[in-house]
Design an enzyme around this catalytic site. Structure first.
Site, PDB file in Angstrom:
ATOM      1  CB  ALA A 104      50.284  38.128  41.404  1.00 38.62           C
ATOM      2  CB  ALA A 105      52.898  34.826  37.348  1.00 39.15           C
TER       3      ALA A 105
ATOM      4  CG  ASN B  38      48.892  62.319  88.175  1.00 36.06           C
ATOM      5  OD1 ASN B  38      49.985  62.054  87.688  1.00 36.06           O
ATOM      6  ND2 ASN B  38      48.392  63.537  88.154  1.00 36.06           N
TER       7      ASN B  38
ATOM      8  CD  GLU C  73      50.808  45.067  24.709  1.00 37.55           C
ATOM      9  OE1 GLU C  73      51.619  45.525  25.524  1.00 37.55           O
ATOM     10  OE2 GLU C  73      49.574  45.193  24.857  1.00 37.55           O
TER      11      GLU C  73
ATOM     12  NE  ARG D  87      61.981  46.199  35.841  1.00 37.48           N
ATOM     13  CZ  ARG D  87      61.099  46.697  34.985  1.00 37.48           C
ATOM     14  NH1 ARG D  87      61.308  47.866  34.444  1.00 37.48           N
ATOM     15  NH2 ARG D  87      60.017  46.024  34.663  1.00 37.48           N
TER      16      ARG D  87
ATOM     17  N   GLY E 238      50.208  49.429  25.899  1.00 39.23           N
ATOM     18  CA  GLY E 238      49.485  49.005  24.699  1.00 39.23           C
ATOM     19  C   GLY E 238      48.558  50.137  24.260  1.00 39.23           C
TER      20      GLY E 238
ATOM     21  CB  ALA F  54      57.838  62.835  85.356  1.00 36.77           C
TER      22      ALA F  54
HETATM   23  C1  UD1 Z   1      50.496  45.082  29.883  1.00 35.50           C
HETATM   24  C2  UD1 Z   1      49.539  45.129  28.682  1.00 35.50           C
HETATM   25  C3  UD1 Z   1      49.577  46.517  28.073  1.00 35.50           C
HETATM   26  C4  UD1 Z   1      49.208  47.559  29.111  1.00 35.50           C
HETATM   27  C5  UD1 Z   1      50.116  47.432  30.337  1.00 35.50           C
HETATM   28  C6  UD1 Z   1      49.616  48.306  31.441  1.00 35.50           C
HETATM   29  C7  UD1 Z   1      49.497  42.892  27.713  1.00 35.50           C
HETATM   30  C8  UD1 Z   1      50.001  42.033  26.613  1.00 35.50           C
HETATM   31  N1  UD1 Z   1      49.956  44.133  27.745  1.00 35.50           N
HETATM   32  O1  UD1 Z   1      51.802  45.289  29.372  1.00 35.50           O
HETATM   33  O2  UD1 Z   1      48.680  46.602  26.997  1.00 35.50           O
HETATM   34  O3  UD1 Z   1      49.288  48.852  28.565  1.00 35.50           O
HETATM   35  O4  UD1 Z   1      50.125  46.088  30.830  1.00 35.50           O
HETATM   36  O5  UD1 Z   1      50.502  48.287  32.487  1.00 35.50           O
HETATM   37  O6  UD1 Z   1      48.690  42.461  28.477  1.00 35.50           O
HETATM   38  N2  UD1 Z   1      51.962  38.448  34.022  1.00 35.50           N
HETATM   39  C9  UD1 Z   1      51.851  37.156  34.425  1.00 35.50           C
HETATM   40  N3  UD1 Z   1      52.293  36.164  33.615  1.00 35.50           N
HETATM   41  C10 UD1 Z   1      52.830  36.430  32.396  1.00 35.50           C
HETATM   42  C11 UD1 Z   1      52.953  37.773  32.001  1.00 35.50           C
HETATM   43  C12 UD1 Z   1      52.497  38.764  32.824  1.00 35.50           C
HETATM   44  O7  UD1 Z   1      51.354  36.873  35.520  1.00 35.50           O
HETATM   45  O8  UD1 Z   1      53.205  35.459  31.701  1.00 35.50           O
HETATM   46  C13 UD1 Z   1      51.468  39.519  34.905  1.00 35.50           C
HETATM   47  C14 UD1 Z   1      52.604  40.359  35.451  1.00 35.50           C
HETATM   48  O9  UD1 Z   1      53.003  39.891  36.718  1.00 35.50           O
HETATM   49  C15 UD1 Z   1      51.963  41.719  35.563  1.00 35.50           C
HETATM   50  C16 UD1 Z   1      50.900  41.713  34.487  1.00 35.50           C
HETATM   51  O10 UD1 Z   1      50.666  40.385  34.157  1.00 35.50           O
HETATM   52  O11 UD1 Z   1      51.305  41.873  36.818  1.00 35.50           O
HETATM   53  C17 UD1 Z   1      51.279  42.543  33.267  1.00 35.50           C
HETATM   54  O12 UD1 Z   1      52.456  42.024  32.694  1.00 35.50           O
HETATM   55  P1  UD1 Z   1      53.584  42.953  32.137  1.00 35.50           P
HETATM   56  O13 UD1 Z   1      54.676  42.120  31.617  1.00 35.50           O
HETATM   57  O14 UD1 Z   1      53.901  44.007  33.121  1.00 35.50           O
HETATM   58  O15 UD1 Z   1      52.829  43.621  30.885  1.00 35.50           O
HETATM   59  P2  UD1 Z   1      53.150  44.994  30.215  1.00 35.50           P
HETATM   60  O16 UD1 Z   1      54.220  44.807  29.207  1.00 35.50           O
HETATM   61  O17 UD1 Z   1      53.318  46.044  31.226  1.00 35.50           O
END
Ligand code: UD1
Ligand code: MG
Length: 453
Positions: free
Chosen positions: A12-13, A363, A158, A18, A144, A366
């Site tokens: 969740a980083a 009761n 990817e 957006r 991916g 109103a």
């Molecule tokens: C990722 C997958 C992709 C998949 C897609 C599905 C990888 C390399 N790719 O791509 O194959 O089809 O999700 O949605 O895993 N995050 C971190 N730290 C980081 C990078 C990411 O915590 O350094 C977390 C993001 O907050 C997010 C998740 O990992 O919750 C996925 O990262 P995101 O950049 O969205 O990956 P995608 O390009 O969507």
């Protein structure tokens, strides 16, 4: 399988810019619960005993929020966002403790199905080293691609690194992965960053494991499992899917929803069989409804307990602490807050009841208002069993009306009323015969004089 220990790592980083929000993305809510908390619930439902939360932006806010929905989770901060494998390794200390199963999930993918997680764990129990939960995408762009050779998963590519031929593949990585604990660190430490984005990709462990002859498996789940939220339009889409699921579940458990698409549940709404919910009803958090209740149209209900066969609305507002006992009625344009409405009591029209108890069978006429607030403090109103409160009365708290007490309409009651007493708290009526006509004449003459002058 339940004997196998399991660690869930929730990433969740993400930056989440957006969302155009001061709130970290994964704390935006679906059905009133942060999306990351939905992921936590899914992990727990799949039998995960330990949780690691990888956080970045808004770390303090995240830690504070997580205390509510995942008090036992350990938080790890990923200082630099260098990719999903790098993020998983932020939780190295947790992984090193040695688990049979490790699940990796994304905090921004709230509709994960616990069954998809359980199915992946089952593959680990059958000796797979890495399990990828895939889905068939109508439009695979951005995901991916799962590369298979002779029916075996050999790599995840990817989008940016795909050849034109590979881009045509529609079997995609949903983002959920299960890794055998005994292989996890060894595989993750081999991930490099030689790719179009220069990131450490978690997905690369598939190719690494396959090359070493380890068992790598793809399972298939529905598209919702991969629905990542990046903006508020996608947030609303996920909310819509969640609500649709919940409505169906409610109906299959015996609740009648006349226009299901107009009823909105909270993540924790409890609602018993044979309850009927009319169109356009909103449930906020903390609502419990027993069997056979009627919730009429356009009611807004949160933090309320509603016993069996109660009648609520139309246009009722039940706020936190509203506690309706069997067969109680709260009708149109009534607001009830922090108050017990005992068995069979009726609050039927245009009334505010706050910080009060209404005895069984009482009761409330109103327009009755419990005046519970002096601008500084809240005070209690107690209304006894079988009491009758005449219309348009103000009960100035603290005050009590005894059992069977009778309040004349239009009263302002500032002193408590004993059992069975009748109380008037209003000016006496005076009727002056002929005076109406006389007044009209006087006023019309005065108006005519003004016009002339
Ligand atoms: C990722 C997958 C992709 C998949 C897609 C599905 C990888 C390399 N790719 O791509 O194959 O089809 O999700 O949605 O895993 N995050 C971190 N730290 C980081 C990078 C990411 O915590 O350094 C977390 C993001 O907050 C997010 C998740 O990992 O919750 C996925 O990262 P995101 O950049 O969205 O990956 P995608 O390009 O969507
Ligand atoms: Mg994504």
């Amino acid at each position: 399988m339940s004997q196998r220990s399991c660690l869930s790592i929730i990433l969740a980083a993400g930056e989440g810019t957006r969302m155009k929000s001061a709130v970290p993305k994964v704390l935006h809510t679906i059905a009133g619960l942060p999306m990351v908390a939905h992921v936590v619930k899914a992990a727990e439902a799949a039998g995960s005993s330990e949780l690691a939360l990888v956080i970045g932006h808004g770390a303090d806010e995240m830690r504070k929020a997580a205390l509510k929905f995942a008090p036992k989770a350990e938080a790890f901060v990923q200082e630099k966002r260098l990719g999903t494998a790098h993020a998983v390794l932020a939780a190295r200390a947790a992984i090193s403790k040695g688990y049979d199963d490790i699940l990796v999930m994304f905090g921004d993918t709230p509709l994960i199905d616990p069954e998809a997680l359980a199915a992946a764990r089952l593959k680990l129990a059958e000796r797979a080293a890495v399990v990828v939960v895939g889905f068939r995408a109508k439009n695979p762009s951005g995901y991916g691609r799962l590369i298979e050779k002779a029916g075996k998963l050999v790599a995840i590519r990817e989008e940016k690194d795909c050849s034109d031929e590979e881009k045509k593949i529609t079997f995609c990585n949903g983002g959920l992965m299960a890794v055998a604990g005994r292989h996890a660190l060894k595989l993750l430490d081999q991930v490099g960053s030689k790719n179009a984005k220069g990131e450490y990709y978690l997905t690369d462990i598939v190719e690494i494991a396959a090359a070493q002859g380890l068992d790598v498996v793809a399972t298939e789940a529905s598209f919702e499992n991969a629905l990542g939220i990046n903006n508020r339009a996608e947030l609303a889409q996920a909310e819509g899917i969640w609500q649709q699921r919940r409505r169906r579940e409610a109906m299959l458990s015996g609740v009648t929803l006349i226009a299901p698409e107009t009823v909105f549940f909270s993540h924790d709404t409890e609602i018993g069989a044979d309850t009927v919910v009319e169109p356009n009803v909103w449930f906020g958090p903390g609502v419990k409804i027993a069997t056979g209740a009627k919730i009429h149209a356009f009611s807004h209900i949160e933090g309320a307990t509603i016993a069996s066969n109660c009648d609520v609305g139309p246009f009722a507002r039940l706020r936190p602490g509203a506690d309706l006992r069997t067969k109680a009625k709260v009708g149109n344009f009534c607001e009830v807050k922090q108050a017990i409405v005992e068995e069979g009591a009726k609050v039927n029209h245009l009334t505010y009841i706050g910080d009060a108890r209404i005895g069984a069978g009482a009761n409330i006429g109103a327009g009755t208002i419990t005046c519970n607030y002096d601008g500084y403090s809240k005070f209690f109103t107690d209304i006894g069993e079988g009491a009758f409160i005449g219309s348009n009365s103000s009960l100035v708290a603290p005050v009590s009306i005894g059992k069977g007490g009778y309040i004349a309409s239009g009263s302002v009651i500032t002193e408590s009323v004993p059992d069975d007493a009748l109380a008037f708290g209003r000016a006496r009526q005076r009727t002056l015969p002929g005076k109406g006509k006389e007044l009209r004449e006087r006023f019309s003459q005065a108006a005519a004089a003004r016009k002339k002058g």
